[in-house]
Motif scaffolding. Structure first.
Motif, PDB file in Angstrom:
ATOM      1  N   ARG A  23     -81.838 -34.249-112.725  1.00 13.74           N
ATOM      2  CA  ARG A  23     -80.687 -34.124-113.618  1.00 13.74           C
ATOM      3  C   ARG A  23     -80.562 -32.699-114.149  1.00 13.74           C
ATOM      4  NH1 ARG A  23     -81.594 -38.569-116.151  1.00 13.74           N
ATOM      5  NH2 ARG A  23     -82.724 -37.666-117.887  1.00 13.74           N
ATOM      6  N   ASN A  24     -81.695 -32.001-114.295  1.00 13.15           N
ATOM      7  CA  ASN A  24     -81.655 -30.648-114.842  1.00 13.15           C
ATOM      8  C   ASN A  24     -81.608 -29.558-113.781  1.00 13.15           C
ATOM      9  OD1 ASN A  24     -82.038 -30.566-118.016  1.00 13.15           O
ATOM     10  ND2 ASN A  24     -83.041 -32.379-117.212  1.00 13.15           N
ATOM     11  N   PRO A  27     -76.377 -29.471-111.229  1.00 12.35           N
ATOM     12  CA  PRO A  27     -75.368 -29.583-112.291  1.00 12.35           C
ATOM     13  C   PRO A  27     -74.571 -30.887-112.203  1.00 12.35           C
ATOM     14  CG  PRO A  27     -74.605 -28.111-110.563  1.00 12.35           C
ATOM     15  CD  PRO A  27     -76.021 -28.473-110.214  1.00 12.35           C
ATOM     16  N   GLU A  28     -73.890 -31.194-113.269  1.00 12.46           N
ATOM     17  CA  GLU A  28     -72.977 -32.333-113.316  1.00 12.46           C
ATOM     18  C   GLU A  28     -71.984 -32.226-112.167  1.00 12.46           C
ATOM     19  OE1 GLU A  28     -71.845 -35.750-115.431  1.00 12.46           O
ATOM     20  OE2 GLU A  28     -72.941 -34.232-116.545  1.00 12.46           O
ATOM     21  N   GLY A  29     -71.738 -33.307-111.466  1.00  9.56           N
ATOM     22  CA  GLY A  29     -70.827 -33.307-110.333  1.00  9.56           C
ATOM     23  C   GLY A  29     -71.528 -33.160-108.996  1.00  9.56           C
ATOM     24  N   HIS A  30     -72.772 -32.661-108.996  1.00 14.69           N
ATOM     25  CA  HIS A  30     -73.548 -32.555-107.765  1.00 14.69           C
ATOM     26  C   HIS A  30     -74.101 -33.935-107.414  1.00 14.69           C
ATOM     27  CE1 HIS A  30     -76.693 -31.351-104.964  1.00 14.69           C
ATOM     28  NE2 HIS A  30     -76.122 -30.152-104.903  1.00 14.69           N
ATOM     29  N   HIS A  33     -77.456 -34.906-109.036  1.00 14.45           N
ATOM     30  CA  HIS A  33     -77.585 -34.908-110.495  1.00 14.45           C
ATOM     31  C   HIS A  33     -77.852 -36.306-111.063  1.00 14.45           C
ATOM     32  CE1 HIS A  33     -76.865 -33.634-114.663  1.00 14.45           C
ATOM     33  NE2 HIS A  33     -76.116 -34.720-114.776  1.00 14.45           N
ATOM     34  N   PRO A  34     -77.061 -37.302-110.703  1.00 12.51           N
ATOM     35  CA  PRO A  34     -77.319 -38.630-111.281  1.00 12.51           C
ATOM     36  C   PRO A  34     -78.416 -39.362-110.522  1.00 12.51           C
ATOM     37  CG  PRO A  34     -75.375 -38.722-109.891  1.00 12.51           C
ATOM     38  CD  PRO A  34     -75.860 -37.286-109.863  1.00 12.51           C
ATOM     39  N   SER A  39     -77.671 -45.521-114.314  1.00 11.50           N
ATOM     40  CA  SER A  39     -78.186 -45.922-115.621  1.00 11.50           C
ATOM     41  C   SER A  39     -77.891 -47.404-115.831  1.00 11.50           C
ATOM     42  CB  SER A  39     -77.513 -45.097-116.722  1.00 11.50           C
ATOM     43  OG  SER A  39     -76.120 -45.428-116.773  1.00 11.50           O
ATOM     44  N   ASP A  42     -74.205 -47.725-116.074  1.00 15.48           N
ATOM     45  CA  ASP A  42     -73.533 -47.690-114.771  1.00 15.48           C
ATOM     46  C   ASP A  42     -73.613 -49.054-114.093  1.00 15.48           C
ATOM     47  OD1 ASP A  42     -73.038 -44.944-115.019  1.00 15.48           O
ATOM     48  OD2 ASP A  42     -74.922 -44.408-114.055  1.00 15.48           O
TER      49      ASP A  42
END
Length: 197
Positions: A23-24, A27-30, A33-34, A39, A42
């Protein structure tokens, strides 16, 4: 699915830290990342139609590889493949994802609180994508650093200084940027001694 997340991520020692590393690093959108499983939010938000649409799109012959190993009769095996798989229709053609993987621009430090017996320190870097120059070299480097009890990190951190109970390193080769990481499981004694090291 929520029980699967608990079993495979939350109940595995250091599982939450592995998730946090990705996650770190990305980046968001990659796509990395999730968490793959998502979760709890989700999972609860998913509808039956979402699951059906996903399987109809991705679990299709033109997005799959069939691997057969062993001492087989090739003509007979091909006949069985034809019998059991030839009637499954193709799915939609999937576009090649366009993914940009920016390199991290600086050091990030993160503390994860979890119920584990001993604390661990993990360091991770974004490295060359799978099969690109540098990928195989990182895999070899992981073996040299922590490939068993003769690895250089194991020798230095476990045998010589005793600040860690165990050390591991690895290159997870991925298509859109790999991850090289090493982890040292710190002993209770090392926590008291660590300021001097």
């Amino acid at each position: 699915m929520r029980s699967e997340r608990r079993e495979n991520v939350e109940s595995v020692p250091y599982g939450l830290s592995h998730e946090a590393v990705y996650r770190n690093l990305f980046p968001e959108g990659h796509p990395y990342h999730p968490a793959v499983i998502g979760s709890h939010e989700d999972i609860q938000a998913a509808q039956l139609t979402d699951v059906r649409d996903f399987f109809a799109r991705y679990y299709v012959p033109n997005n799959a590889t069939l691997t057969i190993v062993g001492n087989i009769d090739v003509p007979a095996t091909k006949a069985l493949i034809e019998k059991y798989f030839a009637t499954i229709p193709r799915g939609p053609d999937l576009p090649e994802p366009q993914v940009a993987t920016p390199q991290p621009t600086g050091e990030q430090r993160l503390t994860i609180t979890d119920q584990v017996e001993l604390p661990a320190v993990t360091m991770a870097w974004v490295t060359a994508p799978a099969y690109a120059p540098g990928d195989a070299e990182a895999d070899v480097a992981a073996g040299v650093l922590a490939g068993g009890k003769t690895g250089r990190l194991y020798e230095a951190l476990v045998h010589r200084t005793g600040i860690a109970q165990d050390v591991s390193a690895g290159q997870e080769s991925l298509r859109h940027g790999s991850v090289f990481s090493d982890r040292g499981i710190r002993t209770a004694t090392s926590l008291r001694r660590s300021p001097r090291h």
